[in-house]
Design a protein around this motif. Sequence first.
Motif, mmCIF file in Angstrom:
data_model
loop_
_atom_site.group_PDB
_atom_site.id
_atom_site.type_symbol
_atom_site.label_atom_id
_atom_site.label_comp_id
_atom_site.label_asym_id
_atom_site.label_seq_id
_atom_site.Cartn_x
_atom_site.Cartn_y
_atom_site.Cartn_z
ATOM 1 N N ARG A 119 0.809 -1.213 0.000
ATOM 2 C CA ARG A 119 0.000 0.000 0.000
ATOM 3 C C ARG A 119 0.849 1.273 0.000
ATOM 4 N NH1 ARG A 119 -5.376 -0.268 -1.287
ATOM 5 N NH2 ARG A 119 -6.341 -2.091 -0.317
ATOM 6 N N SER A 120 2.086 1.197 0.463
ATOM 7 C CA SER A 120 2.933 2.385 0.538
ATOM 8 C C SER A 120 3.096 3.063 -0.815
ATOM 9 C CB SER A 120 4.313 2.020 1.095
ATOM 10 O OG SER A 120 4.933 1.012 0.302
ATOM 11 N N VAL A 121 2.955 2.299 -1.895
ATOM 12 C CA VAL A 121 3.066 2.875 -3.242
ATOM 13 C C VAL A 121 1.981 3.933 -3.452
ATOM 14 C CG1 VAL A 121 3.076 2.371 -5.708
ATOM 15 C CG2 VAL A 121 3.973 0.688 -4.098
ATOM 16 N N GLU A 122 0.785 3.670 -2.961
ATOM 17 C CA GLU A 122 -0.344 4.563 -3.216
ATOM 18 C C GLU A 122 -0.111 5.962 -2.632
ATOM 19 O OE1 GLU A 122 -3.892 2.701 -1.838
ATOM 20 O OE2 GLU A 122 -3.346 0.750 -2.679
ATOM 21 N N ALA A 123 0.319 6.018 -1.381
ATOM 22 C CA ALA A 123 0.536 7.308 -0.733
ATOM 23 C C ALA A 123 1.663 8.075 -1.416
ATOM 24 C CB ALA A 123 0.846 7.103 0.746
ATOM 25 N N HIS A 124 2.698 7.375 -1.809
ATOM 26 C CA HIS A 124 3.834 8.020 -2.468
ATOM 27 C C HIS A 124 3.404 8.638 -3.798
ATOM 28 C CE1 HIS A 124 8.202 8.567 -2.864
ATOM 29 N NE2 HIS A 124 8.017 8.351 -4.160
ATOM 30 N N LEU A 125 2.659 7.893 -4.589
ATOM 31 C CA LEU A 125 2.202 8.414 -5.879
ATOM 32 C C LEU A 125 1.176 9.528 -5.697
ATOM 33 C CD1 LEU A 125 1.842 5.087 -7.906
ATOM 34 C CD2 LEU A 125 3.627 6.822 -8.152
ATOM 35 N N ALA A 126 0.325 9.400 -4.695
ATOM 36 C CA ALA A 126 -0.696 10.423 -4.444
ATOM 37 C C ALA A 126 -0.060 11.775 -4.137
ATOM 38 C CB ALA A 126 -1.599 9.993 -3.294
ATOM 39 N N ALA A 127 1.169 11.749 -3.610
ATOM 40 C CA ALA A 127 1.894 12.986 -3.300
ATOM 41 C C ALA A 127 2.606 13.546 -4.529
ATOM 42 C CB ALA A 127 2.903 12.727 -2.184
ATOM 43 N N GLY A 128 2.398 12.909 -5.686
ATOM 44 C CA GLY A 128 2.999 13.394 -6.922
ATOM 45 C C GLY A 128 4.430 12.969 -7.127
ATOM 46 N N ARG A 129 4.860 11.964 -6.388
ATOM 47 C CA ARG A 129 6.244 11.509 -6.476
ATOM 48 C C ARG A 129 6.374 10.328 -7.427
ATOM 49 N NH1 ARG A 129 7.137 11.832 0.087
ATOM 50 N NH2 ARG A 129 7.140 14.124 0.228
ATOM 51 N N VAL A 130 7.606 9.844 -7.588
ATOM 52 C CA VAL A 130 7.907 8.776 -8.535
ATOM 53 C C VAL A 130 8.163 7.475 -7.782
ATOM 54 C CG1 VAL A 130 9.515 7.977 -10.327
ATOM 55 C CG2 VAL A 130 8.902 10.402 -10.188
ATOM 56 N N ALA A 131 7.595 6.382 -8.282
ATOM 57 C CA ALA A 131 7.855 5.054 -7.724
ATOM 58 C C ALA A 131 8.384 4.151 -8.837
ATOM 59 C CB ALA A 131 6.597 4.459 -7.108
ATOM 60 N N VAL A 132 9.266 3.228 -8.455
ATOM 61 C CA VAL A 132 9.876 2.297 -9.405
ATOM 62 C C VAL A 132 9.708 0.888 -8.863
ATOM 63 C CG1 VAL A 132 11.993 1.652 -10.635
ATOM 64 C CG2 VAL A 132 11.600 4.053 -9.994
ATOM 65 N N ALA A 133 9.235 -0.027 -9.702
ATOM 66 C CA ALA A 133 9.005 -1.402 -9.242
ATOM 67 C C ALA A 133 9.336 -2.401 -10.331
ATOM 68 C CB ALA A 133 7.561 -1.584 -8.791
ATOM 69 N N ASN A 134 9.679 -3.592 -9.900
ATOM 70 C CA ASN A 134 9.824 -4.746 -10.784
ATOM 71 C C ASN A 134 8.428 -5.353 -10.922
ATOM 72 O OD1 ASN A 134 10.336 -7.219 -11.990
ATOM 73 N ND2 ASN A 134 12.104 -7.694 -10.711
ATOM 74 N N GLY A 135 7.909 -5.382 -12.145
ATOM 75 C CA GLY A 135 6.552 -5.870 -12.347
ATOM 76 C C GLY A 135 6.501 -7.210 -13.032
ATOM 77 N N SER A 136 5.399 -7.474 -13.702
ATOM 78 C CA SER A 136 5.191 -8.726 -14.422
ATOM 79 C C SER A 136 4.414 -8.412 -15.692
ATOM 80 C CB SER A 136 4.392 -9.712 -13.563
ATOM 81 O OG SER A 136 3.885 -10.765 -14.354
ATOM 82 N N ARG A 137 4.927 -8.908 -16.821
ATOM 83 C CA ARG A 137 4.216 -8.660 -18.081
ATOM 84 C C ARG A 137 2.838 -9.308 -18.068
ATOM 85 N NH1 ARG A 137 8.679 -11.162 -21.715
ATOM 86 N NH2 ARG A 137 8.667 -12.477 -19.861
ATOM 87 N N GLY A 138 2.721 -10.453 -17.415
ATOM 88 C CA GLY A 138 1.430 -11.113 -17.346
ATOM 89 C C GLY A 138 0.424 -10.372 -16.490
ATOM 90 N N ALA A 139 0.912 -9.526 -15.573
ATOM 91 C CA ALA A 139 0.030 -8.762 -14.687
ATOM 92 C C ALA A 139 -0.070 -7.296 -15.113
ATOM 93 C CB ALA A 139 0.537 -8.846 -13.243
ATOM 94 N N TRP A 140 0.494 -6.950 -16.272
ATOM 95 C CA TRP A 140 0.561 -5.552 -16.667
ATOM 96 C C TRP A 140 -0.817 -4.910 -16.792
ATOM 97 C CZ3 TRP A 140 2.923 -1.338 -16.285
ATOM 98 C CH2 TRP A 140 2.757 -0.290 -17.180
ATOM 99 N N ASP A 141 -1.783 -5.612 -17.345
ATOM 100 C CA ASP A 141 -3.118 -5.041 -17.519
ATOM 101 C C ASP A 141 -3.729 -4.625 -16.188
ATOM 102 O OD1 ASP A 141 -2.976 -5.319 -20.233
ATOM 103 O OD2 ASP A 141 -4.195 -7.140 -20.332
#
Length: 200
Positions: free
Chosen positions: A95-117
């Motif tokens: 959940r920490s990603v949400e608050a960081h982005l809501a403040a207009g900041r940048v987040a970087v994560a390792n994702g998954s192509r299968g979960a991209w949608d």
Amino acid sequence: MAIETWADTAQPPGGAFIVLLGPSGSGKDTLISHARRELSGSSDVLFVRRVITRPADAGNEDHIAMTDAEFDAAMDDGQFSLTWAANGLRYGLPRSVEAHLAAGRVAVANGSRGAWDVICRVFPTAMAVEIKVEPEALARRLQARGRESASEIEARLQRASDLTDRLEADIIIDNSGQVEAAGAELTDYIRQARTGSISG
């Protein structure tokens, strides 16, 4: 191979969410580590620690390790924005990603192509950074780490090709050569996102 996903409701637009996508062995974690070192001290950039159901000392990623039971409990407690399962493991973005982005900041994560949608549905500002590696180089890396049999490696290479064909990335970084070059390209992209030169 199907990837199971789960997501909470979509988050309001905010800061740029940079998500690295690419096959196992493409060096996503290595590039993220490079960028983290280059941008150390930049509080406006969050390098997301994923929750994964594997031991903390397994692999190269700085992740939060949980058992399946702990993962289930965390889901019930609403600790994840979204989760997915692949290759016998379960992954969660905290959940920490949400608050960081809501403040207009940048987040970087390792994702998954299968979960991209589903990542895009939850995080409208998500930007896909595809990490590409020449098939021969990828095969050598997978062989060198010694985790899979020859047939499993071949299956991974085929999945890498199939998923890449379906992905429309915002930027493609070739990590077939020296990691310093690809790492510098990722770091520059993150810096552009910080200054608003690019946006989700």
